[in-house]
Scaffold this active site. Structure first.
Site, mmCIF file in Angstrom:
data_model
loop_
_atom_site.group_PDB
_atom_site.id
_atom_site.type_symbol
_atom_site.label_atom_id
_atom_site.label_comp_id
_atom_site.label_asym_id
_atom_site.label_seq_id
_atom_site.Cartn_x
_atom_site.Cartn_y
_atom_site.Cartn_z
ATOM 1 N N SER A 36 0.853 -1.185 0.000
ATOM 2 C CA SER A 36 0.000 0.000 0.000
ATOM 3 C C SER A 36 0.888 1.234 0.000
ATOM 4 O O SER A 36 2.060 1.162 0.412
ATOM 5 C CB SER A 36 -0.882 -0.015 1.260
ATOM 6 O OG SER A 36 -1.495 1.240 1.474
ATOM 7 N N TYR A 38 -2.335 -0.990 11.039
ATOM 8 C CA TYR A 38 -2.229 -1.417 9.638
ATOM 9 C C TYR A 38 -1.000 -0.797 8.981
ATOM 10 O O TYR A 38 -0.238 -1.487 8.290
ATOM 11 C CB TYR A 38 -3.503 -1.009 8.895
ATOM 12 C CG TYR A 38 -3.487 -1.301 7.417
ATOM 13 C CD1 TYR A 38 -3.793 -2.584 6.942
ATOM 14 C CD2 TYR A 38 -3.196 -0.310 6.482
ATOM 15 C CE1 TYR A 38 -3.793 -2.851 5.583
ATOM 16 C CE2 TYR A 38 -3.192 -0.581 5.130
ATOM 17 C CZ TYR A 38 -3.498 -1.854 4.682
ATOM 18 O OH TYR A 38 -3.490 -2.124 3.334
ATOM 19 N N LYS A 72 2.228 -2.772 7.344
ATOM 20 C CA LYS A 72 2.642 -2.615 5.940
ATOM 21 C C LYS A 72 4.080 -2.094 5.851
ATOM 22 O O LYS A 72 4.832 -2.504 4.956
ATOM 23 C CB LYS A 72 1.689 -1.672 5.205
ATOM 24 C CG LYS A 72 0.310 -2.265 4.936
ATOM 25 C CD LYS A 72 0.394 -3.488 4.041
ATOM 26 C CE LYS A 72 -0.983 -4.030 3.690
ATOM 27 N NZ LYS A 72 -0.919 -5.251 2.852
#
Length: 329
Positions: free
Chosen positions: A133, A146, A150
């Site tokens: 991402s 999150y 990542k």
């Protein structure tokens, strides 16, 4: 093998592989979503194998990989896409919740990669695609767990690439950095934010991400793919002026990640979203009306070799014309 295949980007990716006639192993926790994903794969022209697994369980992931090898004979491509998240300020996320997001999103990727390598290294071939991402480089508010996971995947993948290059291995690993995508996660994510969770615009359809992931699986030598103009803009802005971007996100990103209305509240952190509800969420979320079905930047990224050749030929033609004009003078 596609993890997180029961919905969202994983579901769209499974369909994209199936459209090529591939055999696709579908890994996730949710039985309803997996059954529907298997139907999608078969209708698209592929062969499906459903494997129910929690990616945070290392032994279960190893067993899933062995099950696929027993049925299909080998693993050519492994896509690490499974994740979990919590929409909340960091101080409102419990330690257990933060740990769970990390175990599913980051350690699930690590366990999946280890299982893939166990079968790929002896054959000296195969491709592992880490679904990343823009948030792997640029953290944003309300998604600290999150974003942290990542970022961790990004560092892990770079280290692994170095080791594979050192060994001159035929196994490849690459990472696809995605923009905001129209997936059901925004209705099943655990949220403590007033209103309904939503992605930061612009939002892309999951098929855009799926095309990039399938392309990365077929051309695994590239270390990274950026998908969507917003991803490119975010990563470049973060490289040039990270402090300025932080202040901008501090002002805008709270409201940009919520809509009016009441969040459904059926978070999938601890149980599958489709488990107690008996429904299939599919690949798309509730943002079809505003989502972009194609990305010129993603097309250029996938076809940069052809684009480069076209630019070279074009430059050559222009140069030849200029020389011709000079010769006539």
């Amino acid at each position: 093998m596609v993890t997180g295949a029961s919905g969202g980007v994983g579901r769209a990716t499974a369909r994209a592989f199936a459209a090529r006639g591939d055999r696709v192993a579908l890994l996730a926790r949710g039985r309803e979503g997996l059954a529907a994903a298997a139907d999608d794969v078969q209708r698209a022209g592929g062969e499906a194998l459903v494997v129910t697994v929690d990616m945070a369980d290392a032994k279960a992931v190893d067993d899933a990989a062995q099950q696929v090898v027993d049925v299909f004979g080998r693993i050519d491509v492994w896509v690490n896409n499974a994740f979990a998240g919590v929409f909340a300020p960091f101080t409102e996320i419990t330690p257990d919740e933060f740990r769970r997001v990390t175990e599913v999103t980051y350690l699930g990727c690590v366990f999946g990669t280890r299982a893939a390598l166990r079968h790929m290294l002896p054959r000296d071939r195969g491709t592992i695609v880490q679904v990343g991402s823009a948030l792997a480089y640029r953290g944003i508010p309300l998604q600290s767990a999150y974003c942290g996971a990542k970022h961790a995947i990004q560092g892990f993948n770079e280290s692994l690439r170095c080791e594979l290059l050192h060994e001159r291995s035929g196994v490849r690993t690459t990472m696809v950095q995605l923009p905001a995508v129209n997936t059901p996660q925004f209705d099943w994510v655990l949220s403590r934010v007033p209103g309904r969770a939503r992605p930061v615009a612009p939002v892309y359809q999951p098929e855009v991400a799926a095309r990039a992931i399938v392309h990365a699986a077929r051309h695994g030598r590239r270390r990274e793919y950026w998908v969507g103009g917003s991803t490119v803009a975010t990563l470049l802005a973060n490289a040039v002026a990270p402090g300025l971007l932080e202040r901008y996100l501090a002002r805008t990103a709270f409201d940009a990640q919520r809509d009016a209305g009441e969040h459904p509240g059926q978070g999938n952190l601890w149980v599958p979203a489709d488990g107690p509800h008996g429904r299939d969420f599919g690949a798309h979320g509730r943002f079809d009306a505003e989502s972009v079905p194609a990305s010129p930047q993603e097309w250029v990224s996938r076809n940069r070799g052809h684009v480069g050749k076209a630019l070279t030929v074009g430059a050559g033609v222009l140069a030849a014309r200029k020389l011709t004009r000079l010769a006539r003078r």
